[in-house]
Scaffold this motif. Structure first.
Motif, PDB file in Angstrom:
ATOM      1  N   UNK A   1       0.721  -1.123  -0.022  1.00  0.00           N
ATOM      2  CA  UNK A   1      -0.020   0.166   0.015  1.00  0.00           C
ATOM      3  C   UNK A   1       0.867   1.128   0.026  1.00  0.00           C
ATOM      4  N   UNK A   2       1.959   1.290   0.582  1.00  0.00           N
ATOM      5  CA  UNK A   2       2.762   2.372   0.963  1.00  0.00           C
ATOM      6  C   UNK A   2       3.399   2.681  -0.587  1.00  0.00           C
ATOM      7  N   UNK A   3       3.905   1.686  -1.149  1.00  0.00           N
ATOM      8  CA  UNK A   3       4.677   1.747  -2.442  1.00  0.00           C
ATOM      9  C   UNK A   3       3.610   2.187  -3.556  1.00  0.00           C
ATOM     10  N   UNK A   4       2.395   1.615  -3.563  1.00  0.00           N
ATOM     11  CA  UNK A   4       1.359   2.183  -4.466  1.00  0.00           C
ATOM     12  C   UNK A   4       1.087   3.679  -4.377  1.00  0.00           C
ATOM     13  N   UNK A   5       0.912   3.937  -3.048  1.00  0.00           N
ATOM     14  CA  UNK A   5       0.465   5.127  -2.670  1.00  0.00           C
ATOM     15  C   UNK A   5       1.700   6.123  -3.161  1.00  0.00           C
ATOM     16  N   UNK A   6       2.946   5.743  -2.883  1.00  0.00           N
ATOM     17  CA  UNK A   6       4.036   6.337  -3.435  1.00  0.00           C
ATOM     18  C   UNK A   6       4.214   6.672  -4.757  1.00  0.00           C
ATOM     19  N   UNK A   7       3.838   5.693  -5.486  1.00  0.00           N
ATOM     20  CA  UNK A   7       3.744   5.687  -7.035  1.00  0.00           C
ATOM     21  C   UNK A   7       2.796   6.861  -7.576  1.00  0.00           C
ATOM     22  N   UNK A   8       1.577   7.175  -6.578  1.00  0.00           N
ATOM     23  CA  UNK A   8       0.706   8.156  -6.979  1.00  0.00           C
ATOM     24  C   UNK A   8      -0.732   7.577  -7.319  1.00  0.00           C
ATOM     25  N   UNK A   9      -1.007   6.441  -6.897  1.00  0.00           N
ATOM     26  CA  UNK A   9      -2.161   5.718  -6.893  1.00  0.00           C
ATOM     27  C   UNK A   9      -2.908   5.975  -5.643  1.00  0.00           C
TER      28      UNK A   9
END
Length: 75
Positions: free
Chosen positions: A62-70
């Motif tokens: 979840x952290x990485x997906x949000x970091x990518x901008x999703x």
């Protein structure tokens, strides 16, 4: 040590699936999808199961997906 990849995706023992490994693999998948024009079709759903390691892995993805901008809507 290189992580294993099987027919169900990235697989290995919990101790090898660190937050760092999960992050770089998630960001790599997102970027690959973007480069191949597939990101626009992505649905921002994320799930987990009842194994003890699932919560930490869920949070790392979840952290990485949000970091990518999703945006993720988890409930």
């Amino acid at each position: 040590k290189p992580l294993k990849f099987g027919t169900s995706g990235l697989r290995d023992f919990d101790e090898f699936l660190t937050d760092f490994e999960i992050r770089i693999n998630t960001l790599g998948l997102m970027e690959c999808m973007r480069q191949n024009g597939l990101l626009e079709y992505a649905i921002n759903l994320l799930g987990k199961d009842l194994r003890p390691s699932s919560e930490a892995m869920f949070e790392a993805v979840a952290f990485a997906v949000r970091e990518y901008g999703f945006e993720l809507k988890c409930g």
